[in-house]
Write a protein that holds these residues in place. Structure first.
Motif, PDB file in Angstrom:
ATOM      1  N   PRO A  93       7.682  -3.852   1.969  1.00  0.00           N
ATOM      2  CA  PRO A  93       8.942  -4.571   2.110  1.00  0.00           C
ATOM      3  C   PRO A  93       9.384  -4.747   3.559  1.00  0.00           C
ATOM      4  O   PRO A  93       9.876  -5.794   3.936  1.00  0.00           O
ATOM      5  CB  PRO A  93       9.949  -3.694   1.351  1.00  0.00           C
ATOM      6  CG  PRO A  93       9.163  -2.730   0.571  1.00  0.00           C
ATOM      7  CD  PRO A  93       7.793  -2.664   1.122  1.00  0.00           C
ATOM      8  N   ALA A  94       9.199  -3.711   4.374  1.00  0.00           N
ATOM      9  CA  ALA A  94       9.669  -3.793   5.760  1.00  0.00           C
ATOM     10  C   ALA A  94       8.962  -4.904   6.508  1.00  0.00           C
ATOM     11  O   ALA A  94       9.580  -5.650   7.271  1.00  0.00           O
ATOM     12  CB  ALA A  94       9.434  -2.462   6.473  1.00  0.00           C
ATOM     13  N   GLU A  95       7.666  -5.002   6.308  1.00  0.00           N
ATOM     14  CA  GLU A  95       6.931  -6.051   7.031  1.00  0.00           C
ATOM     15  C   GLU A  95       7.432  -7.432   6.653  1.00  0.00           C
ATOM     16  O   GLU A  95       7.640  -8.286   7.511  1.00  0.00           O
ATOM     17  CB  GLU A  95       5.435  -5.964   6.725  1.00  0.00           C
ATOM     18  CG  GLU A  95       4.651  -7.039   7.459  1.00  0.00           C
ATOM     19  CD  GLU A  95       3.335  -7.357   6.785  1.00  0.00           C
ATOM     20  OE1 GLU A  95       2.693  -8.323   7.204  1.00  0.00           O
ATOM     21  OE2 GLU A  95       2.979  -6.650   5.840  1.00  0.00           O
ATOM     22  N   ALA A 100      -1.820  11.886  -7.596  1.00  0.00           N
ATOM     23  CA  ALA A 100      -2.804  11.194  -6.761  1.00  0.00           C
ATOM     24  C   ALA A 100      -2.680   9.680  -6.901  1.00  0.00           C
ATOM     25  O   ALA A 100      -2.747   8.938  -5.906  1.00  0.00           O
ATOM     26  CB  ALA A 100      -4.215  11.647  -7.120  1.00  0.00           C
ATOM     27  N   SER A 101      -2.495   9.194  -8.124  1.00  0.00           N
ATOM     28  CA  SER A 101      -2.342   7.757  -8.346  1.00  0.00           C
ATOM     29  C   SER A 101      -1.070   7.225  -7.701  1.00  0.00           C
ATOM     30  O   SER A 101      -1.057   6.143  -7.098  1.00  0.00           O
ATOM     31  CB  SER A 101      -2.320   7.453  -9.852  1.00  0.00           C
ATOM     32  OG  SER A 101      -3.539   7.813 -10.455  1.00  0.00           O
ATOM     33  N   LEU A 102       0.005   7.989  -7.812  1.00  0.00           N
ATOM     34  CA  LEU A 102       1.268   7.580  -7.197  1.00  0.00           C
ATOM     35  C   LEU A 102       1.158   7.552  -5.675  1.00  0.00           C
ATOM     36  O   LEU A 102       1.692   6.655  -5.021  1.00  0.00           O
ATOM     37  CB  LEU A 102       2.387   8.517  -7.637  1.00  0.00           C
ATOM     38  CG  LEU A 102       2.800   8.390  -9.107  1.00  0.00           C
ATOM     39  CD1 LEU A 102       3.649   9.586  -9.543  1.00  0.00           C
ATOM     40  CD2 LEU A 102       3.567   7.084  -9.328  1.00  0.00           C
ATOM     41  N   ALA A 103       0.445   8.527  -5.108  1.00  0.00           N
ATOM     42  CA  ALA A 103       0.261   8.564  -3.658  1.00  0.00           C
ATOM     43  C   ALA A 103      -0.558   7.371  -3.183  1.00  0.00           C
ATOM     44  O   ALA A 103      -0.242   6.749  -2.157  1.00  0.00           O
ATOM     45  CB  ALA A 103      -0.412   9.867  -3.246  1.00  0.00           C
ATOM     46  N   GLU A 104      -1.589   7.016  -3.918  1.00  0.00           N
ATOM     47  CA  GLU A 104      -2.426   5.884  -3.531  1.00  0.00           C
ATOM     48  C   GLU A 104      -1.667   4.569  -3.651  1.00  0.00           C
ATOM     49  O   GLU A 104      -1.793   3.686  -2.790  1.00  0.00           O
ATOM     50  CB  GLU A 104      -3.689   5.847  -4.398  1.00  0.00           C
ATOM     51  CG  GLU A 104      -4.664   4.742  -4.018  1.00  0.00           C
ATOM     52  CD  GLU A 104      -5.134   4.840  -2.580  1.00  0.00           C
ATOM     53  OE1 GLU A 104      -5.409   3.774  -1.974  1.00  0.00           O
ATOM     54  OE2 GLU A 104      -5.227   5.976  -2.045  1.00  0.00           O
ATOM     55  N   THR A 105      -0.867   4.430  -4.683  1.00  0.00           N
ATOM     56  CA  THR A 105      -0.045   3.225  -4.832  1.00  0.00           C
ATOM     57  C   THR A 105       0.925   3.090  -3.664  1.00  0.00           C
ATOM     58  O   THR A 105       1.108   1.996  -3.111  1.00  0.00           O
ATOM     59  CB  THR A 105       0.744   3.271  -6.150  1.00  0.00           C
ATOM     60  OG1 THR A 105      -0.174   3.361  -7.246  1.00  0.00           O
ATOM     61  CG2 THR A 105       1.603   2.036  -6.313  1.00  0.00           C
ATOM     62  N   THR A 106       1.533   4.200  -3.268  1.00  0.00           N
ATOM     63  CA  THR A 106       2.458   4.182  -2.134  1.00  0.00           C
ATOM     64  C   THR A 106       1.733   3.826  -0.849  1.00  0.00           C
ATOM     65  O   THR A 106       2.242   3.032  -0.035  1.00  0.00           O
ATOM     66  CB  THR A 106       3.136   5.560  -1.984  1.00  0.00           C
ATOM     67  OG1 THR A 106       3.817   5.884  -3.191  1.00  0.00           O
ATOM     68  CG2 THR A 106       4.126   5.547  -0.835  1.00  0.00           C
ATOM     69  N   ARG A 107       0.550   4.386  -0.634  1.00  0.00           N
ATOM     70  CA  ARG A 107      -0.220   4.071   0.576  1.00  0.00           C
ATOM     71  C   ARG A 107      -0.547   2.585   0.654  1.00  0.00           C
ATOM     72  O   ARG A 107      -0.465   1.974   1.721  1.00  0.00           O
ATOM     73  CB  ARG A 107      -1.506   4.897   0.611  1.00  0.00           C
ATOM     74  CG  ARG A 107      -1.353   6.266   1.238  1.00  0.00           C
ATOM     75  CD  ARG A 107      -2.707   6.879   1.572  1.00  0.00           C
ATOM     76  NE  ARG A 107      -3.456   7.200   0.359  1.00  0.00           N
ATOM     77  CZ  ARG A 107      -3.390   8.374  -0.253  1.00  0.00           C
ATOM     78  NH1 ARG A 107      -2.604   9.321   0.208  1.00  0.00           N
ATOM     79  NH2 ARG A 107      -4.100   8.604  -1.344  1.00  0.00           N
ATOM     80  N   ARG A 108      -0.919   2.026  -0.478  1.00  0.00           N
ATOM     81  CA  ARG A 108      -1.237   0.585  -0.473  1.00  0.00           C
ATOM     82  C   ARG A 108      -0.010  -0.250  -0.143  1.00  0.00           C
ATOM     83  O   ARG A 108      -0.101  -1.211   0.623  1.00  0.00           O
ATOM     84  CB  ARG A 108      -1.807   0.165  -1.841  1.00  0.00           C
ATOM     85  CG  ARG A 108      -3.230   0.647  -2.091  1.00  0.00           C
ATOM     86  CD  ARG A 108      -3.883  -0.182  -3.191  1.00  0.00           C
ATOM     87  NE  ARG A 108      -3.098  -0.176  -4.424  1.00  0.00           N
ATOM     88  CZ  ARG A 108      -3.257   0.699  -5.411  1.00  0.00           C
ATOM     89  NH1 ARG A 108      -4.165   1.657  -5.305  1.00  0.00           N
ATOM     90  NH2 ARG A 108      -2.512   0.635  -6.492  1.00  0.00           N
ATOM     91  N   HIS A 109       1.129   0.135  -0.699  1.00  0.00           N
ATOM     92  CA  HIS A 109       2.361  -0.608  -0.434  1.00  0.00           C
ATOM     93  C   HIS A 109       2.701  -0.581   1.059  1.00  0.00           C
ATOM     94  O   HIS A 109       3.105  -1.597   1.623  1.00  0.00           O
ATOM     95  CB  HIS A 109       3.521   0.002  -1.233  1.00  0.00           C
ATOM     96  CG  HIS A 109       3.552  -0.457  -2.659  1.00  0.00           C
ATOM     97  ND1 HIS A 109       4.724  -0.672  -3.363  1.00  0.00           N
ATOM     98  CD2 HIS A 109       2.558  -0.756  -3.531  1.00  0.00           C
ATOM     99  CE1 HIS A 109       4.447  -1.076  -4.596  1.00  0.00           C
ATOM    100  NE2 HIS A 109       3.136  -1.124  -4.715  1.00  0.00           N
ATOM    101  N   ARG A 110       2.563   0.594   1.671  1.00  0.00           N
ATOM    102  CA  ARG A 110       2.952   0.734   3.077  1.00  0.00           C
ATOM    103  C   ARG A 110       1.904   0.155   4.021  1.00  0.00           C
ATOM    104  O   ARG A 110       2.226  -0.578   4.954  1.00  0.00           O
ATOM    105  CB  ARG A 110       3.179   2.211   3.414  1.00  0.00           C
ATOM    106  CG  ARG A 110       4.362   2.833   2.726  1.00  0.00           C
ATOM    107  CD  ARG A 110       5.687   2.238   3.198  1.00  0.00           C
ATOM    108  NE  ARG A 110       6.091   2.773   4.491  1.00  0.00           N
ATOM    109  CZ  ARG A 110       6.420   2.019   5.543  1.00  0.00           C
ATOM    110  NH1 ARG A 110       6.343   0.716   5.463  1.00  0.00           N
ATOM    111  NH2 ARG A 110       6.805   2.563   6.674  1.00  0.00           N
TER     112      ARG A 110
END
Length: 472
Positions: free
Chosen positions: A368-370, A353-363
């Motif tokens: 990076p793409a933006e 769950a923590s890893l998923a939330e960290t990924t959501r925040r990044h995207r």
């Protein structure tokens, strides 16, 4: 009297009659132009201007010996130069090669994560090779995709540099206008290389931007990027690696078995580029500080352009519509990956769950793409409606099962639009009603139900696939 194009400061030509009086700059400025010339042409002598442009072209060639090679240049940008700039950017901060232990750990993580995904999606494995890369290797192996993504936009920038020049210069320059475009191409090449080099220090694999940058089936993780992603999370490194490997493998499954998706994304980027209109005033102001006779000053100016947003496009209705469709498609991709990966790892990784939330925040916050696209031309690849898209895929799975959820990817006309993200239940019930209607018709005609396609619905063009006006 108008200023010289882009505000270039040109040295006096001792052989030019109008410039022999060194103490009399006159109204013509540093070029020694004659204010009594017809039309007030500001350059004094067209031959002097031609000589200046040729001198500039020589400087550009000196910076890039291979600038004319067909393999390195496209869309006005020299991608060999961009690659060299990007590699130099990462090497400055250290970029060690991947050791045998790290390579084996990445391969094992990708293999295991890909097996887990068999339980959560009907799409078969899309991974053909499993690799671990350094940042420099990532640059080399993804640059061809970057060039395809960026060429529609960078070519518009270079085009705009000549189109926005004063009429006097365009009519005078004639066949040497290509030299002016070479200048633009070199500047954008350096900016693109710098942006991609910065991205290489942030990515964790080949799919961070929403599509496989090294091509379908070639899954890879960057051990240095994985380590950076996990900094400050207080989560075991092997768990972070497995989670990121699952995301990498999931996106390869999606693109590997959705043949239209990659070209669809490229088409949306091209549509965005066609709607571009540039304000070149920032560029003119920057170039106004350059003494064209001083190659060192030119190099310094070019080096300072990266990251300053000199080519920011103006908003146009066409751009906004294309961007809305692009953002919806990216959100649907990201939402599907998050649902599939969560189902695969939630019971296996304690910190899923923590890893998923960290990924959501990044995207969602502009990962990076933006930064890469915004630095280059102002295009932001944000899946702004990631949570809405994930809710839609979850609702579809609950109503139709895993196979029914994944079947929506079979054709672009079956895909949800931006407005469907506002009301996922309406989209789900609409899909089920359409399926039931086909079954009812088949009872009377004796024909099997038809699969979804462009002719199945009169409003198929309204889907957010680049064919119609998708909502946001």
């Amino acid at each position: 009297m108008s200023d010289p194009p882009f505000g270039f400061s040109m040295p006096n030509d001792p052989d030019d009659e109008s410039g022999r009086r060194s103490g009399d700059s006159g109204a013509g400025g540093p070029g020694g132009g004659d204010p009594n010339m017809p039309g007030g042409f500001p350059f004094g002598d067209p031959q002097q201007m031609a000589h200046m442009l040729r001198q500039f072209a020589d400087m550009m060639s000196a910076q890039s010996p291979s600038s004319g090679s067909a393999s390195g240049s496209s869309g006005g940008v020299n991608w060999e130069v961009a690659t060299n700039v990007a590699r130099h950017s990462v090497s400055q901060q250290g970029d060690s090669s991947v050791g045998a232990t790290d390579y084996a750990q990445v391969q094992e993580a990708l293999r295991l994560a890909d097996l887990w995904l068999n339980e959560t999606t009907s799409l078969p494995s899309g991974v053909n090779s499993m690799e671990a890369w350094s940042r420099s290797e990532w640059i080399e192996r993804t640059m061809s995709t970057w060039s395809r993504l960026c060429d529609p936009m960078t070519s518009r920038i270079v085009e705009s540099m000549s189109q926005n020049m004063p009429e006097e210069m365009q009519s005078m320059a004639g066949p040497i206008m290509g030299m002016v475009q070479q200048m633009g191409g070199m500047m954008v090449s350096q900016q693109a290389g710098q942006a991609i080099g910065e991205l290489a220090r942030e990515v964790v694999g080949t799919t961070d931007v929403g599509l496989p940058l090294a091509g379908e089936g070639r899954a890879a993780l960057l051990p240095a990027g994985v380590e950076k992603f996990g900094e400050g999370l207080e989560i075991p490194a092997d768990e972070v690696r497995l989670y990121l490997a699952a995301r990498e493998a999931a996106l390869h499954r999606l693109f590997g078995h959705t043949p239209w998706l990659r070209s669809h994304l490229f088409t949306l980027v091209e549509e965005y580029a066609r709607g571009m209109s540039f304000d070149m005033s920032g560029l003119e102001e920057k170039l106004g500080q350059i003494d064209i006779s001083n190659p060192e000053a030119l190099q310094e100016a070019l080096s300072g352009i990266e990251g300053q947003g000199l080519f920011q496009p103006k908003d146009t209705p066409q751009q906004k519509a294309s961007l809305a469709r692009l953002e919806t498609t990216l959100a649907l991709i990201e939402g599907w990956v998050s649902v599939v990966v969560s189902s695969a790892v939630d019971q296996r990784l304690p910190h899923a769950a923590s890893l998923a939330e960290t990924t959501r925040r990044h995207r969602a916050a502009g990962g990076p793409a933006e930064h890469t696209f915004a630095t280059l031309v102002g295009l932001e690849l944000r899946p702004r409606r990631l949570r809405d898209a994930a809710a839609l895929w979850t609702a579809l799975q609950e109503a139709r099962g895993i196979e029914g959820r994944d079947a929506v990817w079979e054709h672009p006309d079956l895909m949800p639009s931006g407005s469907d993200l506002d009301d996922p239940s309406a989209f789900v019930h609409g899909q089920m009603d359409a399926e039931a209607a086909q079954i009812d018709i088949s009872q009377f005609t004796g024909e099997p139900p038809q699969s979804g396609g462009p002719s199945d619905s009169d409003d198929s063009s309204d889907r957010d696939t680049g064919e119609g006006e998708g909502g946001t």
